[in-house]
Design an enzyme around this catalytic site. Structure first.
Site, PDB file in Angstrom:
ATOM      1  N   HIS A 274       0.817  -1.232   0.000  1.00 25.28           N
ATOM      2  CA  HIS A 274       0.000   0.000   0.000  1.00 25.28           C
ATOM      3  C   HIS A 274       0.841   1.268   0.000  1.00 25.28           C
ATOM      4  O   HIS A 274       0.330   2.344  -0.250  1.00 25.28           O
ATOM      5  CB  HIS A 274      -0.935  -0.018   1.221  1.00 25.28           C
ATOM      6  CG  HIS A 274      -1.610  -1.342   1.386  1.00 25.28           C
ATOM      7  ND1 HIS A 274      -1.085  -2.348   2.184  1.00 25.28           N
ATOM      8  CD2 HIS A 274      -2.718  -1.852   0.803  1.00 25.28           C
ATOM      9  CE1 HIS A 274      -1.861  -3.413   2.089  1.00 25.28           C
ATOM     10  NE2 HIS A 274      -2.854  -3.147   1.269  1.00 25.28           N
TER      11      HIS A 274
ATOM     12  N   CYS B 236       3.398  -1.119  -4.416  1.00 23.91           N
ATOM     13  CA  CYS B 236       3.095  -1.384  -5.820  1.00 23.91           C
ATOM     14  C   CYS B 236       3.650  -0.247  -6.677  1.00 23.91           C
ATOM     15  O   CYS B 236       3.479   0.927  -6.344  1.00 23.91           O
ATOM     16  CB  CYS B 236       1.586  -1.493  -6.022  1.00 23.91           C
ATOM     17  SG  CYS B 236       1.161  -1.667  -7.776  1.00 23.91           S
TER      18      CYS B 236
ATOM     19  N   HIS C  99      -6.715   5.212   5.534  1.00 27.32           N
ATOM     20  CA  HIS C  99      -6.298   4.021   4.781  1.00 27.32           C
ATOM     21  C   HIS C  99      -4.775   4.102   4.555  1.00 27.32           C
ATOM     22  O   HIS C  99      -4.254   5.173   4.232  1.00 27.32           O
ATOM     23  CB  HIS C  99      -7.032   3.946   3.445  1.00 27.32           C
ATOM     24  CG  HIS C  99      -6.737   2.685   2.691  1.00 27.32           C
ATOM     25  ND1 HIS C  99      -5.564   2.519   1.982  1.00 27.32           N
ATOM     26  CD2 HIS C  99      -7.417   1.522   2.586  1.00 27.32           C
ATOM     27  CE1 HIS C  99      -5.563   1.303   1.453  1.00 27.32           C
ATOM     28  NE2 HIS C  99      -6.676   0.677   1.803  1.00 27.32           N
TER      29      HIS C  99
ATOM     30  N   GLU D 165      -2.771   3.412   2.198  1.00 26.54           N
ATOM     31  CA  GLU D 165      -2.279   4.002   0.934  1.00 26.54           C
ATOM     32  C   GLU D 165      -2.398   5.529   0.975  1.00 26.54           C
ATOM     33  O   GLU D 165      -1.496   6.247   0.531  1.00 26.54           O
ATOM     34  CB  GLU D 165      -3.040   3.441  -0.266  1.00 26.54           C
ATOM     35  CG  GLU D 165      -2.479   4.015  -1.570  1.00 26.54           C
ATOM     36  CD  GLU D 165      -3.196   3.529  -2.824  1.00 26.54           C
ATOM     37  OE1 GLU D 165      -3.671   2.380  -2.855  1.00 26.54           O
ATOM     38  OE2 GLU D 165      -3.270   4.325  -3.778  1.00 26.54           O
TER      39      GLU D 165
ATOM     40  N   THR E 115      -5.516   4.501  -5.427  1.00 28.79           N
ATOM     41  CA  THR E 115      -5.623   3.665  -6.638  1.00 28.79           C
ATOM     42  C   THR E 115      -6.831   2.723  -6.635  1.00 28.79           C
ATOM     43  O   THR E 115      -7.128   2.103  -7.652  1.00 28.79           O
ATOM     44  CB  THR E 115      -4.362   2.792  -6.797  1.00 28.79           C
ATOM     45  OG1 THR E 115      -4.226   2.009  -5.606  1.00 28.79           O
ATOM     46  CG2 THR E 115      -3.121   3.622  -7.026  1.00 28.79           C
TER      47      THR E 115
ATOM     48  N   SER F  48     -10.167  -4.371   3.079  1.00 32.38           N
ATOM     49  CA  SER F  48      -9.668  -4.227   1.712  1.00 32.38           C
ATOM     50  C   SER F  48     -10.523  -3.217   0.959  1.00 32.38           C
ATOM     51  O   SER F  48     -11.679  -3.500   0.609  1.00 32.38           O
ATOM     52  CB  SER F  48      -9.694  -5.596   1.020  1.00 32.38           C
ATOM     53  OG  SER F  48      -9.491  -5.429  -0.360  1.00 32.38           O
ATOM     54  N   SER F  49      -9.943  -2.058   0.692  1.00 28.32           N
ATOM     55  CA  SER F  49     -10.687  -0.975   0.040  1.00 28.32           C
ATOM     56  C   SER F  49     -11.239  -1.422  -1.316  1.00 28.32           C
ATOM     57  O   SER F  49     -12.420  -1.244  -1.611  1.00 28.32           O
ATOM     58  CB  SER F  49      -9.746   0.225  -0.128  1.00 28.32           C
ATOM     59  OG  SER F  49     -10.288   1.173  -0.995  1.00 28.32           O
ATOM     60  N   ASN F  50     -10.380  -2.030  -2.134  1.00 30.82           N
ATOM     61  CA  ASN F  50     -10.846  -2.363  -3.486  1.00 30.82           C
ATOM     62  C   ASN F  50     -11.950  -3.423  -3.448  1.00 30.82           C
ATOM     63  O   ASN F  50     -12.861  -3.400  -4.275  1.00 30.82           O
ATOM     64  CB  ASN F  50      -9.669  -2.772  -4.380  1.00 30.82           C
ATOM     65  CG  ASN F  50      -9.196  -4.179  -4.136  1.00 30.82           C
ATOM     66  OD1 ASN F  50      -9.708  -5.123  -4.731  1.00 30.82           O
ATOM     67  ND2 ASN F  50      -8.238  -4.363  -3.234  1.00 30.82           N
TER      68      ASN F  50
ATOM     69  N   SER G 157      -6.590  -8.586  -3.546  1.00 32.81           N
ATOM     70  CA  SER G 157      -5.726  -9.257  -2.564  1.00 32.81           C
ATOM     71  C   SER G 157      -6.240 -10.646  -2.186  1.00 32.81           C
ATOM     72  O   SER G 157      -5.698 -11.276  -1.275  1.00 32.81           O
ATOM     73  CB  SER G 157      -5.614  -8.380  -1.313  1.00 32.81           C
ATOM     74  OG  SER G 157      -6.888  -7.914  -0.921  1.00 32.81           O
TER      75      SER G 157
END
Ligand code: 10E
Ligand code: SF4
Length: 316
Positions: free
Chosen positions: A79, A101, A129, A131, A170, A228-230, A273
Site C-alpha cells: 500500500h 506497488c 487508509h 495508501e 488507486t 480491503s478498500s478495493n 488481494s
C-alpha cells in the site's frame, strides 16, 4: 437427493493484481534470502489467509517500524509508506525492501513533482487508509489536503485556487471519483491532475466486470477482506449495478446460505488481494449444495507483471 440448479457467473478479471503478486513474492523471496524472521510493516496485502500463510513461513507482521529490531530485514507493504518510514529505516541502518506497488509509487512521484512545481496538493482518498497515509506522507504534514466526497470539495480551504493539483488513491470507486474530480474541476478550473484519476488498471477492470455481471445475478459474493478498500468497492459497484444482495465473504464459511434461499444465479468475484484458492473454496461450497453451471463474464484480459526489487534477484 437431487440438487437445485444454479448458474454461477464468474467475473474476469478477479482476484490477484500484479502489485499483490509482486508484494507476496517479495516476502517469500526475502525469507529465502535472509531466513526467518523477516519483519513486514503492515499486512503485506489486506488478506488474512495470505498473511497467515506468510506468518507460517516466518514473516512477522507489525504496524510500526518501532516494533522491528535493527538487525532483521523489514518489508514495507504494497500500500506504500510515508517518506519518513524508509528514512527512519535508513537512519537505523536496517535492511529494508519496499513492496509498494509500482502504480502507487507512480502516484507518490506525481505528488512530489507537483509540489516541487509549487502546487498545493489535494488527495482524493479514504482517511486513515494506509495508501492514503503513505501518499499524503510523501510531503510534509499538512501539505496535502484530503477530500473524500463531493461535499468535501465545497469546503476544502486552499492557499491559492490557481496553484493546485490532485492525486487519488488507486482503489477508489471509478464512478464516485469521476464525480469528485468533476466537482474539483468546477470549483478550481485550473487544477492540474492525471488524465482521469490515479485508479489502477486492476481496480478499473474488476469494477467493469462486476458491472457486466451484476444485472444477471440474484446475488453476488465478493471474496475479500473487510479492510480491503478495493474489495469493498466491488460490493458497492455490484449493488449499484442492480444486484440487491451483494456480500463480502472472506471464505466459504462466511456464506450466509439462508439469505441465498430460492436463488437461481450467483455472481462471484474477488478483490485484488484475494487468492484464487479462496474463490475455488467458495465455488466448491456451491457445488456441494447445487447443481452448478459456471459461466464466465469476461470484460478484460490482463497481462501486467512487475519485477521484484533487484536486491532479491541477486544471490545472498
Ligand atoms: O485496501 P486496499 O484495496 O488498498 O488493499 P488490498 O491489500 O486489499 O489490495 C491491494 C491493493 C493495494 C496494495 C493498494 N493499491
Ligand atoms: Fe497495484 Fe492496483 Fe494492485 Fe494496488 S490494486 S497493488 S495499485 S495493481
Amino acid at each position: 437427493m437431487t440438487k437445485p440448479p444454479l448458474t454461477l457467473y464468474l467475473a474476469a478479471p478477479r482476484g490477484f493484481c500484479a502489485g499483490v503478486d509482486r508484494a507476496i513474492k517479495i516476502v517469500e523471496m526475502a525469507l529465502e534470502k535472509w531466513g526467518a524472521p523477516v519483519f513486514v510493516r503492515h499486512e503485506i496485502v489486506h488478506n488474512k489467509f495470505v498473511v497467515d500463510g506468510l506468518r507460517d513461513k516466518g514473516a512477522v507482521f507489525v504496524e510500526e517500524l518501532d516494533d522491528c529490531p535493527d538487525d532483521r530485514p523489514v518489508i514495507f507493504s504494497a500500500h506504500g509508506v510515508p517518506k519518513s518510514v524508509p528514512a527512519t529505516a535508513a537512519a537505523r541502518e536496517m535492511v529494508y525492501v519496499d513492496a509498494t506497488c509500482p502504480l502507487v509509487s507512480k502516484v507518490h512521484i506525481e505528488a512530489q513533482r507537483h509540489s516541487d512545481n509549487g502546487l498545493q496538493m489535494i488527495m482524493i482518498g479514504h482517511a486513515g487508509h494506509p495508501e492514503t497515509v503513505g501518499t499524503m506522507g510523501q510531503l510534509p504534514d499538512g501539505e496535502v489536503l484530503l477530500v473524500e466526497t463531493v461535499e468535501d470539495v465545497a469546503h476544502v480551504e486552499v492557499r491559492d485556487p490557481e496553484q493546485l493539483a490532485f492525486v487519488t488513491q488507486t482503489t477508489l470507486s471509478v464512478d464516485d471519483t469521476a464525480d469528485i474530480v468533476a466537482a474539483l474541476n468546477a470549483r478550481f478550473p485550473r487544477i492540474v491532475g492525471p488524465h482521469k484519476e490515479d485508479i489502477c488498471y486492476a481496480t478499473t477492470n474488476r469494477q467493469e466486470a462486476v458491472k457486466a455481471m451484476a444485472p444477471k445475478c440474484d446475488a453476488m459474493l465478493v471474496v475479500g477482506a473487510p479492510n480491503s478498500s478495493n474489495s469493498k468497492r466491488l460490493v458497492e459497484v455490484g449493488e449499484r449495478a442492480g444486484c440487491t444482495y451483494a456480500q463480502l465473504v472472506q471464505r466459504a464459511t462466511d456464506i450466509d446460505w439462508r439469505s441465498l434461499d430460492g436463488i437461481s444465479s450467483v455472481g462471484i468475484t474477488a478483490g485484488a488481494s484475494a487468492p484464487e484458492v479462496l474463490i475455488n473454496e467458495v465455488i466448491d461450497a456451491f457445488r456441494d449444495r447445487y447443481d452448478v453451471t459456471v459461466e464466465m463474464v469476461e470484460t478484460a484480459v490482463e497481462n501486467v507483471e512487475f519485477k521484484v526489487p533487484r536486491v532479491l534477484r541477486e544471490p545472498a
